[in-house]
Design an enzyme around this catalytic site. Structure first.
Site, short mmCIF file in Angstrom:
data_model
loop_
_atom_site.label_atom_id
_atom_site.label_comp_id
_atom_site.label_asym_id
_atom_site.label_seq_id
_atom_site.Cartn_x
_atom_site.Cartn_y
_atom_site.Cartn_z
N TYR A 159 -13.96 -23.70 -83.63
CA TYR A 159 -14.63 -22.68 -84.44
C TYR A 159 -13.88 -21.37 -84.21
O TYR A 159 -13.67 -20.96 -83.06
CB TYR A 159 -16.09 -22.54 -84.02
CG TYR A 159 -16.90 -23.80 -84.19
CD1 TYR A 159 -17.62 -24.03 -85.36
CD2 TYR A 159 -16.93 -24.76 -83.19
CE1 TYR A 159 -18.36 -25.19 -85.53
CE2 TYR A 159 -17.66 -25.93 -83.35
CZ TYR A 159 -18.38 -26.14 -84.51
OH TYR A 159 -19.10 -27.29 -84.67
N HIS A 194 -18.50 -23.43 -90.25
CA HIS A 194 -17.89 -24.76 -90.28
C HIS A 194 -16.68 -24.78 -89.35
O HIS A 194 -15.91 -23.83 -89.31
CB HIS A 194 -17.46 -25.09 -91.71
CG HIS A 194 -16.94 -26.47 -91.90
ND1 HIS A 194 -17.76 -27.58 -91.89
CD2 HIS A 194 -15.68 -26.92 -92.08
CE1 HIS A 194 -17.02 -28.66 -92.08
NE2 HIS A 194 -15.75 -28.29 -92.20
N LYS A 225 -11.21 -30.46 -92.49
CA LYS A 225 -10.60 -29.81 -91.34
C LYS A 225 -9.09 -30.04 -91.37
O LYS A 225 -8.60 -30.96 -92.03
CB LYS A 225 -11.19 -30.34 -90.03
CG LYS A 225 -12.71 -30.23 -89.94
CD LYS A 225 -13.22 -30.72 -88.61
CE LYS A 225 -14.72 -31.00 -88.64
NZ LYS A 225 -15.51 -29.89 -89.15
#
Length: 394
Positions: free
Chosen positions: A313, A324, A355
């Site tokens: 993060y 997210h 990601k």
């Protein structure tokens, strides 16, 4: 009438108006004297397949052969010819001009690593202008490739059915913006595979996102926080965490000692020793990566659910308003070799959960410092190379 090529060594020479026909107008080959050019085997095979060459003579007095015979002969004579041809043909069909990345071909420059097979020029560019869009390394599905040095390359993976998947490898860099400093003092108990802090201040979890609270309905205990071993080792290395007790795997406890009766020099060494007991030498490398991420103001948390070491993060304000996570990080040794299947699985999974896949290449060699209790210096000295790999559509 289409021209005929003549194999000389590992190049196919074409005379007549070949320079204007192939090099000047479409970027094939390299110019020789006059209007003659030299083609690499993959270039000649592509022109044969398209019908732009009528044939290639394999010997000075031999009759020219067509695509099928030339392809088979080249596959026997040239390393990895078949997969290299497939990638070359695919990129040509996508509108790119390509050159082999070897001297004396136009794409063979000192800046191109030896493992690169072709350079693909920007659309609209030719070998003369030299604007390279993709340095292409061709990889078969069953080959392996070293992780070190991949940054800056385009990987073209050819599977067993001749489909091609492209990946872009870049020098990744993870920089966060999480503004949090841990408290000056924490006391914890070292368990078999984690550390419990009984009176952790609320911001440690809520703003720093350290650990996981012990929670439950109608809980009478407040402030209890479980830290992973990498979290605990990092905090101990910074002088934040001390240990009031240590519980061995068999359940015996002591005031800061270990299950075998020894007493590591300080809490950082004690936690690292426990980490090595449960995880082996990988713990040192994961700790080094964890500390690098925290130093970059990113927050690393376990990536177990995604098959990775960490998820990250970048800007944590509070856990209640958690953003997210942006990356999956997998820690590998500096001399790790990827299998294309492994690489595809990691990158596909990361993309599927929105990601970016980052590999942290870590060099060993700091074990003595950590064993002596200097975990902070060892982690700081560890070499970490960040490698980001994503799917690419040229």
């Amino acid at each position: 009438m289409q021209p005929t090529g003549h194999l000389r060594g590992d190049a196919v020479r074409v005379a007549g108006d070949a320079r204007q026909r192939f090099y000047d107008s479409r970027g094939y080959g390299r110019p020789l004297d006059g209007n003659e050019i030299a083609l690499s085997r993959v270039e000649a095979a592509h022109l044969l397949f398209r019908g732009d060459l009528s044939g290639v003579a394999l010997a000075p007095d031999a009759d020219p052969v067509g695509f099928e015979r030339f392809f088979v002969e080249s596959a026997a004579a040239a390393d990895r010819f078949a997969v290299r041809y497939l990638v070359y043909s695919d990129l040509r069909d996508r509108g790119f001009y390509l050159s082999p990345a070897r001297d004396p071909w136009p794409g063979g420059t000192a800046a191109v690593p030896d493992a690169v097979d072709f350079v693909a020029y920007e659309r609209g560019s030719t070998p003369d202008t030299g604007n390279v869009e993709y340095p292409v390394q061709v990889v078969g599905e069953r080959e392996s490739l070293p992780a070190a040095g991949l940054a800056g390359r385009t990987l073209a993976v050819v599977d067993e059915e001749s489909d091609i998947t492209y990946f872009a490898a870049t020098a990744g860099r993870i920089e966060g913006a999480t503004d949090y400093e841990p408290p000056e003092r924490l006391d914890g108990v070292l368990l078999s595979d984690r550390v419990v802090v009984w009176d952790a201040p609320d911001p440690l979890y809520e703003r720093g996102f350290y650990g996981q609270p012990l929670t439950g309905r109608a809980a009478a205990v407040e402030g209890a926080l479980q830290l992973s071993l990498v979290e605990a080792a990092s905090l101990a290395a910074d002088g934040v965490l001390s240990l009031s007790a240590s519980v061995g795997a068999a359940g015996a406890s002591s005031g800061g000692g270990t299950a075998d009766g020894t007493a590591p020099d300080g809490p950082a060494a004690a936690v690292v020793a426990r980490g090595r007991d449960v995880e082996g030498e990988r713990f040192d490398r994961r700790l080094a990566v964890y500390r690098r991420l925290r130093a970059a103001d990113a927050v690393p948390k376990t990536g177990f659910k995604f098959g990775a070491d960490f998820r990250t993060y970048l800007d944590v304000g509070t856990v209640e308003d958690l953003p997210h996570s942006e990356h999956l990080v997998r820690v590998v040794d500096a001399d790790h070799r990827f299998s294309p299947r492994e690489l595809s699985l990691d990158v596909r999974l990361a993309g599927g959960v929105r990601k970016e896949m980052v590999f942290a290449l870590t060099a060993a060699g700091n074990e003595d410092r950590v064993a002596a209790g200097d975990a902070s210096e060892a982690a700081a000295a560890a070499e970490v190379e960040w490698l980001s790999i994503v799917r690419l559509t040229p």
